[in-house]
Design a protein around this motif. Structure first.
Motif, PDB file in Angstrom:
ATOM      1  N   PHE A  92       0.834  -1.204   0.000  1.00 44.32           N
ATOM      2  CA  PHE A  92       0.000   0.000   0.000  1.00 44.32           C
ATOM      3  C   PHE A  92       0.864   1.247   0.000  1.00 44.32           C
ATOM      4  O   PHE A  92       0.589   2.221  -0.706  1.00 44.32           O
ATOM      5  CB  PHE A  92      -0.918  -0.019   1.224  1.00 44.32           C
ATOM      6  N   ASN A  93       1.943   1.217   0.774  1.00 45.58           N
ATOM      7  CA  ASN A  93       2.847   2.362   0.846  1.00 45.58           C
ATOM      8  C   ASN A  93       3.563   2.576  -0.484  1.00 45.58           C
ATOM      9  O   ASN A  93       3.648   3.700  -0.989  1.00 45.58           O
ATOM     10  CB  ASN A  93       3.864   2.139   1.965  1.00 45.58           C
ATOM     11  N   PHE A 107       2.738   1.714  -3.525  1.00 45.41           N
ATOM     12  CA  PHE A 107       1.919   2.024  -4.695  1.00 45.41           C
ATOM     13  C   PHE A 107       0.853   3.082  -4.408  1.00 45.41           C
ATOM     14  O   PHE A 107       0.874   4.160  -4.984  1.00 45.41           O
ATOM     15  CB  PHE A 107       1.275   0.746  -5.226  1.00 45.41           C
ATOM     16  N   ALA A 108      -0.086   2.787  -3.507  1.00 45.70           N
ATOM     17  CA  ALA A 108      -1.199   3.717  -3.285  1.00 45.70           C
ATOM     18  C   ALA A 108      -0.730   5.048  -2.713  1.00 45.70           C
ATOM     19  O   ALA A 108      -1.064   6.115  -3.235  1.00 45.70           O
ATOM     20  CB  ALA A 108      -2.234   3.066  -2.363  1.00 45.70           C
ATOM     21  N   LEU A 121       2.860   8.654  -9.614  1.00 43.68           N
ATOM     22  CA  LEU A 121       2.995   7.216  -9.826  1.00 43.68           C
ATOM     23  C   LEU A 121       4.409   6.800 -10.204  1.00 43.68           C
ATOM     24  O   LEU A 121       4.854   5.721  -9.857  1.00 43.68           O
ATOM     25  CB  LEU A 121       2.011   6.770 -10.918  1.00 43.68           C
ATOM     26  N   TYR A 169       1.402   6.967  -5.183  1.00 43.78           N
ATOM     27  CA  TYR A 169       0.586   7.535  -6.265  1.00 43.78           C
ATOM     28  C   TYR A 169      -0.178   8.773  -5.794  1.00 43.78           C
ATOM     29  O   TYR A 169      -0.232   9.789  -6.481  1.00 43.78           O
ATOM     30  CB  TYR A 169      -0.381   6.479  -6.783  1.00 43.78           C
ATOM     31  N   MET A 170      -0.758   8.693  -4.598  1.00 39.85           N
ATOM     32  CA  MET A 170      -1.604   9.784  -4.121  1.00 39.85           C
ATOM     33  C   MET A 170      -0.800  11.038  -3.769  1.00 39.85           C
ATOM     34  O   MET A 170      -1.269  12.154  -3.942  1.00 39.85           O
ATOM     35  CB  MET A 170      -2.402   9.317  -2.896  1.00 39.85           C
TER      36      MET A 170
END
Length: 331
Positions: A315-316, A318-319, A327, A322-323
């Motif tokens: 999660f760290n 990628f998500a 990306l 990205y946020m």
């Protein structure tokens, strides 16, 4: 103020790097196919007594003057896994893919004229290379070839994501990454992330194998690959051993990142989302090791902590990246 022109990209090396990453994916896919056949149709074979095999304890013959009794290992428990000649071929194919991945990273670095993990594409490729390296090491040292059919699945998924959505042409680093702490901090994160990946996959295998043992104890028949997995105790040992290797690296990576942040932005910790989630992952794995060391949670409970830890790392990477960072950027 002075400006430094970026070195021109070596197009020959860049083209070779792009070709190698595709060839690597195809090679891993072929190895996965062979590993899957071995897992599904291989003969259940007793593994040799080894470092990670379950052991029994017995008293040493003879006594001492002070009547102290010493227990030592006397017998090795039995561990079985599906094995066939296709698995040995798959291991060789995996090793070939690993060499391709190593060559891909080297040619990418030469093409860009810098350290070859300055963005998420390069980071993912390097982390997958470490995961495959861990698989090869475990296969040769601990007879854990049975991990191949499972480890290569997330490796191929991540490489596919990298090529499809994360890929950027080789080029200079963004200004925030112009620091000697980049190879130190990011290398630690890559090594830990690859080992955590294999540990997380092994943890999922453990949960399946444990559930299989419960069903068999209840008189149910289990068919398919789930029924052919090694004993859950063996999978638990492998997963735990990998976390013992990765956790200090992850700890060092967080510390190195803090020092880098102080040099770049004048503060060691700024509660940046990526910092926070890295720390959350650290706390989860620390809780796992604490539970194992104190005899608290073991078995499925501890394994769920392991799986949750790797989920937070993904999660760290990628998500959260990205946020808040874009990306394609690792910074």
């Amino acid at each position: 103020m002075t400006y430094t022109l970026a070195a021109p990209v070596n197009e020959t090396m860049a083209s070779a790097s792009d070709t190698l990453v595709i060839a690597m994916i195809v090679t891993y896919a072929a190895a996965l196919f062979l590993f899957a056949i071995e897992a599904a149709y291989g003969r259940r074979t007793k593994l040799r007594a080894g470092r990670l095999m379950p052991v029994g304890a017995g008293a040493v013959d003879g006594g001492f003057a002070d009547d102290i009794e010493v227990n030592v290992r006397t017998t090795e428990g039995e561990a079985r896994a599906s094995q066939s000649v296709l698995g040995r071929i798959a291991l060789g194919v995996t090793a070939l893919g690993f060499l391709m991945g190593l060559a891909q990273i080297i040619t990418r670095g030469v093409a860009a004229g810098r350290w070859p993990w300055g963005n998420m594409f390069e980071f993912v490729v390097a982390m997958c290379l470490v995961a495959v390296g861990v698989l090869l090491f475990a296969s040769f040292r601990y007879q854990a070839r049975f991990l191949g059919a499972f480890v290569l699945v997330p490796v191929l998924i991540l490489l596919g994501i990298g090529v499809k959505w994360l890929y950027v042409d080789p080029g200079p680093l963004i200004p925030a990454l112009h620091s000697y702490w980049v190879p130190i901090h990011v290398t630690a994160a890559i090594l830990a992330g690859g080992a955590f990946m294999v540990s997380g996959v092994t943890g999922v295998m453990y949960l399946i194998s444990h559930r299989t043992e419960v069903k068999r104890a209840q008189g149910e028949e289990v068919v398919g690959i789930a029924g052919r997995l090694p004993a859950p105790e063996l999978l638990d040992r492998i997963s735990h051993r990998l976390i013992l290797f990765a956790f200090p690296l992850w700890t060092f990576g967080i510390i190195a990142g803090s020092i880098w942040a102080d040099e770049a932005w004048g503060r060691f910790w700024g509660w940046d989302p990526k910092e926070v989630w890295s720390f959350i992952s650290w706390v989860i794995y620390a809780a796992y090791l604490h539970a194992r060391a104190t005899g608290g949670w073991r078995g499925p409970k501890a394994t769920w902590i392991n799986v949750l830890g790797f989920a937070t790392i993904l999660f760290n990477f990628f998500a959260v990246n990205y946020m808040f960072s874009g990306l394609h950027s690792y910074a």
